[in-house]
Scaffold this active site. Sequence first.
Site, PDB file in Angstrom:
ATOM      1  CB  CYS A   1       0.957 -24.966 -28.700  1.00 38.82           C
ATOM      2  SG  CYS A   1       1.111 -25.691 -27.056  1.00 38.82           S
TER       3      CYS A   1
ATOM      4  CE1 TYR B   1      -3.620  10.798   8.538  1.00 38.43           C
ATOM      5  CE2 TYR B   1      -3.535   9.642   6.442  1.00 38.43           C
ATOM      6  CZ  TYR B   1      -3.440   9.638   7.820  1.00 38.43           C
ATOM      7  OH  TYR B   1      -3.165   8.475   8.476  1.00 38.43           O
TER       8      TYR B   1
ATOM      9  CE  LYS C   1      -8.704  14.470   8.335  1.00 39.54           C
ATOM     10  NZ  LYS C   1      -7.355  14.545   7.802  1.00 39.54           N
TER      11      LYS C   1
ATOM     12  CG  ASP D   1      15.439   9.083 -19.753  1.00 41.15           C
ATOM     13  OD1 ASP D   1      14.846  10.113 -19.361  1.00 41.15           O
ATOM     14  OD2 ASP D   1      14.862   8.031 -20.105  1.00 41.15           O
TER      15      ASP D   1
ATOM     16  CG  ASP E   1      -8.615   1.507   0.088  1.00 36.84           C
ATOM     17  OD1 ASP E   1      -8.317   1.284   1.284  1.00 36.84           O
ATOM     18  OD2 ASP E   1      -9.219   0.687  -0.632  1.00 36.84           O
TER      19      ASP E   1
ATOM     20  CE  LYS F   1     -11.146   5.792   6.098  1.00 40.10           C
ATOM     21  NZ  LYS F   1     -10.377   4.670   5.639  1.00 40.10           N
TER      22      LYS F   1
ATOM     23  NE  ARG G   1      -4.322   3.235  13.104  1.00 43.16           N
ATOM     24  CZ  ARG G   1      -5.018   2.271  13.670  1.00 43.16           C
ATOM     25  NH1 ARG G   1      -4.854   1.034  13.294  1.00 43.16           N
ATOM     26  NH2 ARG G   1      -5.882   2.549  14.631  1.00 43.16           N
TER      27      ARG G   1
ATOM     28  CG  ASP H   1      20.436   7.587 -16.342  1.00 39.85           C
ATOM     29  OD1 ASP H   1      19.572   7.793 -15.464  1.00 39.85           O
ATOM     30  OD2 ASP H   1      20.256   6.852 -17.330  1.00 39.85           O
TER      31      ASP H   1
ATOM     32  CD  GLU I   1      21.201  16.724 -20.877  1.00 37.94           C
ATOM     33  OE1 GLU I   1      21.820  17.780 -21.005  1.00 37.94           O
ATOM     34  OE2 GLU I   1      19.997  16.584 -21.194  1.00 37.94           O
TER      35      GLU I   1
ATOM     36  CB  CYS J   1       1.219 -24.395 -22.047  1.00 38.95           C
ATOM     37  SG  CYS J   1       1.947 -24.917 -23.601  1.00 38.95           S
TER      38      CYS J   1
ATOM     39  CE  LYS K   1     -14.424   2.692   4.709  1.00 36.63           C
ATOM     40  NZ  LYS K   1     -14.185   1.872   5.839  1.00 36.63           N
TER      41      LYS K   1
END
Length: 666
Positions: free
Chosen positions: A408, A224, A287, A33, A116, A114, A135, A37, A35, A423, A311
């Site tokens: 408590c 896709y 497709k 990490d 989600d 598909k 979209r 960074d 190196e 609380c 679906k």
Amino acid sequence: MTESITTRMRDLIKQIEYHRKRYYLEDAPEISDQEYDALETELKILESENPSLTQPDSPSFRVGGGVSDAHQSVAHLNPMLSLGNAYSEEEILEFVARTQASPDHQVDYAAEFKIDGLSLSVIYEHGLMARAVTRGDGDVGEDVTMNAKTIVDLPLRVDDWHSLASVEVRGEVYFDKKTFASINESRLEEGLALFANPRNAAAGSMRMLDAREVAKRQLRIFIYQVLGDVHAFDRHSESLNYVSALGFPVNPHNKRVAGFEALKELTQQWLDLRDELSYDVDGIVFKVDDLTRHQTIGYTSKFPKWALAYKFPAEQATTKLVDIQIQVGRTGVLTPVAEFDPVLLAGTTVSRATLHNFEEIERKDIRIGDTVFIEKGGDIIPKVLAVVVSKRDGSQQPYCPPTNCPSCGDPVQRMENFVALRCVNLACPIQMERRILHFSGRNAMDIRGLGKEWVQQLLACGLLRELSDIYKLNKADLIQLERAGERWADNLLREIEASKAKPFHKVLFAMGIPMIGEKVAELLVDQFLTMEAIEKASTEEIAAIHGVGPKIAESLTSFLLRPTSLSEIETLKDLGLQFQSQKEQVLDQPLSEKTVVITGTLLNWTRNDASALLKQLGAQVTSSVTRKTSLLLAGDKAGSKLAKAQELGIEIVHEDWLQQWRKPDP
Ligand code: IVH
């Protein structure tokens, strides 16, 4: 000179992108990490010293390019259509019949999951990511380029497209289930509303205005579709193989199948595969693979006739609710959890589900002993959808929210403007355990070695009663604990001592004040510089900070109104923790109400230092010149921003103007 800086920048970009891929996508880092960074830091320094040379595909954009006021509307080059849905085998059969050239000539279909999430169109111009658009209504979407640059696996540059004016790829942005769970976990801790599922979380994230926040969330994408100037493909599957070879993420589950029987079989196989995936899918897209047939088959006004989304059936079950348990979080928020008779749901046995909050129990009129409908939707955690009222026999007991904390025993409070019960006893044992673990956590004080088992022991034997007790631990106390060794004790004490150097914003975040996350802590420290100034600030002053708002401000001021909070702060201060920004404090704020833009190269300042000083002087520093800009600080080689400022008659100042406020560090 310029040339050698650019060469070094390009070299660093190449190395960083390579190691990011190894780390994030292949889970096989080749360097430490530190190196990694060091590479990022070197690039950031070069960029802040030579802003005009910053490369458009710099991975620095992946940590968030900046904050915008609103996303611009952009028209799509090609409309983004939706897909026709099917819920049964008959509908798949009809689709096959509709799309087959003739009854005795089977066509190939490309089958894909598909995903989600939410769809995104990404335009590359001459090989560089130029624009990413949601979209929207299919014709016009929102420009979310800054946010898209933070998507972990989306390339910022594609060398092979260097000579192509415009290529568009489309895909589905999503969160994997693990990332989603950790986002909701921190939201719960911060008292924020939970995202219902990964899709909502992804959609919410893409719409955020601060790309730095989006970057923290680790969004992913599966491509896709490919459109634009790339050479004409014969088959859809070929186009996906092509972008995959260029480094784009394409879902590995894609298959060519022909004939109804094969489609049906695949549907069953992939339904079984669904639970093994680390991300949510809600069906399968078929497709027609032969792209030359797409025009012939045609489109309706909403979707292509050459594709179909089958679906998956929703995953629901009914079971008996046997109890409602209460979980107490770090900030004292009480969360009800439904416990029910174990039941098989989407391939796994489940017996618990979160009920989110007590209002939800009331709204759904959930009673202990009820038969309930549970669903495993987009979420990994099942949810209680509704009560099957017809199964009630009179034995069911309405549920009463607790009046006292189960840990408590103190009375709980309903906070104004919050749905949660809380609380408020800071000494509540379970809260204390969670607060200490949060305090010592990686993003907070980063005290390694203070794990859950040790915290539990230290609490049990009374060595930890409040956060500041961590700094009073000594070796003799530690080695008394069960299974404790000298080496562990020495290391832990060293870690504790080192944590005193953590900057003020980390300390403020570590204190676990409800709703004060990492980002808000930074904003508060930037604005007020010292703890005294935060304590003196009014709720309105705090709420006025961009990115804070009234709810957070109220939570902070009510925390600070408690005498126990103030005495804890005092004790931590006396023990040597940082409660003051390390930046030199400027007492008056001569630039308050000024909006400043920095452009061009500054010779004696890094951009960050200049911007930090301007903020300390009270100015708001923004990135684009608008009518609201009061001052433009123009360095060497200032370009279009200077021209725009001149056009708008905005006051222009140069580096020597900055010198009057403070000399830069030698
Ligand atoms: S193809 C014109 N393929 O589903 C056809 N869409 O309900 C373009 N989606 O808007 C879509 N995974 O956001 C396609 N493998 C996949 C997909 C996919 C998810 C989404 C996409 C689309 C929506 C339609």
